[in-house]
Design a protein around this motif. Structure first.
Motif, PDB file in Angstrom:
ATOM      1  N   THR A 108       0.944  -1.312  -0.025  1.00  0.00           N
ATOM      2  CA  THR A 108      -0.019   0.020  -0.149  1.00  0.00           C
ATOM      3  C   THR A 108       0.845   1.136   0.017  1.00  0.00           C
ATOM      4  O   THR A 108       2.046   1.297   0.411  1.00  0.00           O
ATOM      5  N   VAL A 109       0.048   2.596  -0.183  1.00  0.00           N
ATOM      6  CA  VAL A 109       1.010   3.593  -0.307  1.00  0.00           C
ATOM      7  C   VAL A 109       1.421   4.016   1.239  1.00  0.00           C
ATOM      8  O   VAL A 109       2.552   4.584   1.221  1.00  0.00           O
TER       9      VAL A 109
ATOM     10  N   ASN B 243       0.380  -1.392  -5.343  1.00  0.00           N
ATOM     11  CA  ASN B 243      -0.546  -1.040  -6.035  1.00  0.00           C
ATOM     12  C   ASN B 243      -0.501   0.271  -6.621  1.00  0.00           C
ATOM     13  O   ASN B 243       0.592   0.887  -6.634  1.00  0.00           O
TER      14      ASN B 243
ATOM     15  N   ASN C 124      -1.312   3.665  -6.156  1.00  0.00           N
ATOM     16  CA  ASN C 124      -0.982   4.546  -5.252  1.00  0.00           C
ATOM     17  C   ASN C 124       0.479   4.373  -4.672  1.00  0.00           C
ATOM     18  O   ASN C 124       1.277   5.435  -4.572  1.00  0.00           O
TER      19      ASN C 124
ATOM     20  N   ASN D 215       3.115   5.302  -7.275  1.00  0.00           N
ATOM     21  CA  ASN D 215       3.351   6.601  -7.678  1.00  0.00           C
ATOM     22  C   ASN D 215       4.311   7.199  -6.416  1.00  0.00           C
ATOM     23  O   ASN D 215       5.201   8.166  -6.760  1.00  0.00           O
ATOM     24  N   ALA D 216       3.810   6.622  -5.111  1.00  0.00           N
ATOM     25  CA  ALA D 216       4.671   7.315  -4.180  1.00  0.00           C
ATOM     26  C   ALA D 216       6.220   6.767  -4.283  1.00  0.00           C
ATOM     27  O   ALA D 216       7.217   7.344  -4.034  1.00  0.00           O
TER      28      ALA D 216
END
Length: 321
Positions: A94-95, A126, A128, A131-132
């Motif tokens: 996860t982010v 995932n 997000n 992207n992080a």
């Protein structure tokens, strides 16, 4: 702490090249190891991580396993190692996990090795989280390196792939693979050798599964013919293998039921077989979707299997399974 996996022989030259760059300070800021499952990417990555923190590497750039860096790493307490895997109970990264990963990477290194961030299952990022991670790759912390491993790099954003140096850790030495098969999987059939030539580590699982299923078939034959007690047979299954053996057992019972049911049978026998088939399907579903007691499920199935074998024997029906 990472699993202590032996480096497959077809990865040794690739390891030597990367370890040399590590030793001379030319290791990439972001490295992405790719290739299909079963080629030993994890073993290669794990060996590089261990070497990164070893302060007394061998002439072949292997971690010594004895120095303070190795001791800290093996104890799971090396201050500069940052591992990112899915949080407990989650199927993806996860982010929040990546933000914490990035935060730790930016901390001041405690050793000369510098910080090393490791994502052994980058495919699980995932959207997000990816992207992080990109933000960290675009502005990497000083004295830090990131190592990612992916079976399916095409699922990663192109921006992440472009920010990493990609190394395809594929099998490119068929001769070494054949020698390894001879040593590790000597009973592997020629067909399976060809099938797993480009993913040799998967052959170990296939070879073990073949041996397991052969044993299970023998046990089923013995239980059906009343030569083996079903409860003793279920109890003899090793706890560590039970999770793998259980589903195979259910599938093999289903195969045997189809074979027997194809014969001309009295209606009460056919009905009994159908009940066993239905119970078998329910047991398999329970095993896959719940925390049911697998040993008890196996035991129940074997008892019913023995009962049907005994019934067919009493009726002088063909009991060949």
């Amino acid at each position: 702490m990472l699993a202590d996996q032996s480096l497959p022989p077809w990865q040794t030259e690739r390891y030597a090249q990367l370890a040399k760059r590590l030793a001379v300070g030319r290791f990439p800021t972001g490295l992405l190891l790719t290739g299909p499952a079963g080629v030993g990417k994890q073993a290669l990555a794990n060996a590089l991580v261990r070497a990164a923190f070893c302060v007394d590497r061998s002439a072949e750039a292997q971690a010594c396993g004895r120095c303070i860096g190795c001791q800290q790493f093996n104890a799971g307490s090396h201050p500069d190692f940052v591992l990112c895997v899915p949080e407990e109970g989650k199927q993806s990264i996860t982010v929040d996990a990546i933000r914490e990963f990035g935060r730790k990477l930016y901390l001041t290194p405690q050793t000369a090795a510098g910080r090393l961030g490791y994502i052994p299952q980058a495919d699980l990022l995932n959207v997000n989280a990816a992207n992080a991670l990109l933000k960290t790759l675009e502005e990497p912390p000083a004295s830090a390196h990131l190592l990612l491993v992916s079976d399916r790099p095409a699922t990663l954003p192109a921006t992440i792939r472009s920010r990493c140096e990609q190394v395809r850790a594929v099998v490119n030495d068929a001769e070494r693979v054949d020698v390894w098969f001879d040593e590790v999987c000597p009973d592997l059939s020629p067909a399976l050798r060809r099938r797993f030539r480009h993913a040799p580590l998967q052959a170990m699982q296939a070879s073990e599964l073949t041996r397991q299923e052969s044993t299970i078939r023998q046990q089923l034959d013995a239980i059906w013919s009343q030569q083996r007690d079903p409860i003793l047979a279920a109890g003899a299954l090793d706890d560590e293998l039970l999770t793998a053996v259980g589903p195979s057992l259910f599938r093999l019972i289903a195969e045997r039921l189809r074979s027997v049911a194809s014969q001309s049978l009295p209606s009460d026998v056919r009905l009994g077989l159908q009940r066993l088939a239905d119970a078998n399907a329910s047991a398999l579903h329970l095993n896959q979707t719940s925390q049911a007691n697998l040993r008890m499920l196996v035991e129940t199935q074997l008892i019913e299997w023995a009962r049907m074998g005994r019934l067919m024997s009493r009726m002088n029906l063909n009991d060949s399974v």
